[in-house]
Design an enzyme around this catalytic site. Sequence first.
Site, PDB file in Angstrom:
ATOM      1  N   HIS A 107       0.862  -1.181   0.000  1.00  0.00           N
ATOM      2  CA  HIS A 107       0.000   0.000   0.000  1.00  0.00           C
ATOM      3  C   HIS A 107       0.897   1.230   0.000  1.00  0.00           C
ATOM      4  O   HIS A 107       1.651   1.473   0.946  1.00  0.00           O
ATOM      5  CB  HIS A 107      -0.913   0.014   1.218  1.00  0.00           C
ATOM      6  CG  HIS A 107      -1.811   1.211   1.272  1.00  0.00           C
ATOM      7  ND1 HIS A 107      -3.027   1.270   0.618  1.00  0.00           N
ATOM      8  CD2 HIS A 107      -1.657   2.417   1.896  1.00  0.00           C
ATOM      9  CE1 HIS A 107      -3.593   2.437   0.827  1.00  0.00           C
ATOM     10  NE2 HIS A 107      -2.776   3.163   1.601  1.00  0.00           N
ATOM     11  N   CYS A 108       0.807   2.008  -1.068  1.00  0.00           N
ATOM     12  CA  CYS A 108       1.669   3.180  -1.227  1.00  0.00           C
ATOM     13  C   CYS A 108       0.981   4.399  -0.634  1.00  0.00           C
ATOM     14  O   CYS A 108      -0.103   4.795  -1.092  1.00  0.00           O
ATOM     15  CB  CYS A 108       1.972   3.404  -2.703  1.00  0.00           C
ATOM     16  SG  CYS A 108       3.087   4.783  -3.007  1.00  0.00           S
ATOM     17  N   VAL A 109       1.601   4.997   0.382  1.00  0.00           N
ATOM     18  CA  VAL A 109       1.006   6.183   1.007  1.00  0.00           C
ATOM     19  C   VAL A 109       1.145   7.398   0.102  1.00  0.00           C
ATOM     20  O   VAL A 109       0.332   8.339   0.193  1.00  0.00           O
ATOM     21  CB  VAL A 109       1.670   6.442   2.370  1.00  0.00           C
ATOM     22  CG1 VAL A 109       1.354   5.313   3.330  1.00  0.00           C
ATOM     23  CG2 VAL A 109       3.165   6.633   2.231  1.00  0.00           C
TER      24      VAL A 109
END
Length: 607
Positions: free
Chosen positions: A434-436
């Site tokens: 999950h890329c912030v």
Amino acid sequence: MSSAPETSDADHVSTAQPALGIPRPPSVGGISSRMTDVASEDGEQSQANTGISSRPPQSQRSLSRRGPPPARSSITAHSQMTSRPGSSASRLSRSHIPSLTAQGFFRPMSSQRLQAHRGRPVTKETATPSEDWNDQLDQNRQSIISNGTFPQSSAPQEEAPPSRGTEFTDPIIPDRNTSNASPFGNTTSRSVGESAKLLHDRDRVYKITPQHLDLGANHNIEKSDPSQRSPLSFLSLQNGNTAPEPRDNRAHERLSSADSSPGSIQKQHHAPTSANLGKNYEYFTGNTLFFGGGRFQNSRDKPINIATGIFVVLPSALFFAYSAPWLWHHISPAVPILFAYLFYICFSSFIHASVVDPGIIPRNLHPMPPPEPSGDPLLIGPPTNDWVMVKLATSDVAAMDVPVKYCKTCNIWRPPRCYHCRVCDNCVETLDHHCVWLNNCVGRRNYRYFFAFVSSATLLALFLLGASLAHVLVYRAREGVSFGSAIDKWRVPWAMVIYGALAAPYPASLWAYHLFLIGRGETTREYLNSHKFAKADRHRPFTQGNIFRNWISVLARPRPPTYLQFKRPYQEGDQRLSAMKRKDRPRDVEAQADIEMQHVPPTPRQG
């Protein structure tokens, strides 16, 4: 009754019926209700007068003889049939016990005969012995119960209306698989054989519905469709009539039957769909924010992706405003054009990676059975872990077991390489991480966009650094001023040099790291989880054998379609989605619980 004198059987048979003015009880099952109706052993002096056999023994036909059975009629019909010559086998079939089985039991009436009997008009002519036996069946009640014996009378008796017929009165055993008088007249159907269903709806008796108001009628029947005939479909034409007789459609009801032909002409009326229920994204239960009519989506979390977009757009805009015009005229137009191309690739891949469906797996595909309320709460539930065998690409015979897990949140068995993201609250296919910075998961459907964004951002930062530094150095050389004076003249290009030097290492490190992962045939999660085991126990079941094949299999593969299709209209009852729109659901269940747990002041007493 006990003081009445006893009489012989023969005298009672000859005198009981003329003396009494009431009908005798009907016979049930072929057994007479009076013992005096049983014929004597000699068969010559007395005759068996039952509800079934009301003619003399000489005129009765044997049951073993093929042909139409005699009509079970009243005394009036008996007086008309006495002139028919008796059968030669009638003496052999006589017995002192009457027949216990109705002759029509083995010959039930088919639905075609039933329709023909009901639609045939009533005739007033008196039947003659030379007429066909069907005329006798049409003018007399053919039911066992209705054939009670009446006292003989010389007055002409009123003819009974044509009988509806029962399953015991058809002269020929019908084929239950094909014989049926379809209301549409073009196909043969399987008949249920329940004539009692004709009395199902008594409210519609003698009500004639206009054809244009009958919703159940099929008005578009093709006249050229040839009807499917069988040998038993000509029973209604036994009298030699080629044209069908007019039928009285009052109080008629269509027989219940199932279509036996796949080419049925009956129209299937589908229930009208409800009004506009919205799109699929309005009923999605994940922690996902949609906009643009379901075309774009993002995680319902802190919107750090807005800051990421600003970090890309702002320095590029400053470069186009200050450095691009000077470089166009003093160095080459190719420099700003190439920078614009890199900016387009970087920003478009950022938008795609941020707002595209990463590969969300639908929910509620494998729901577990609910626990029994009376069951043991300490009972161990069904297993939530399993193993799946995966064929290796490096060998034609080798395979490897990979673990799969049941997701209790999404109620599905996850496929291999699928994981549940706790931020997006979704199971994503081939989830990498999950890329912030994108505020979205990086999965199978947007991994290529993420890789393009990281690589183009690295090149864009390096190009920004080099082009801005070239702007300052070329100006210093052309004008013959010091480096400090050139910086003082072009402060914004110098600031872009510093920004490029600070921004390039982070996307560059991500780019190199993912090149390494793609070459190994692993995702970020798989690589990190493999470090929990010793090096001898680390396996890569999804590798293609070498680095270049792994790069091609990931970067050149087509993007699969979305599973949920959020832009399509919602269909009621879709188990993958919720039954209630997101805006209609309670926003914070815990907050509602806190409200319920708040202190409630006592109600003031009245009076």
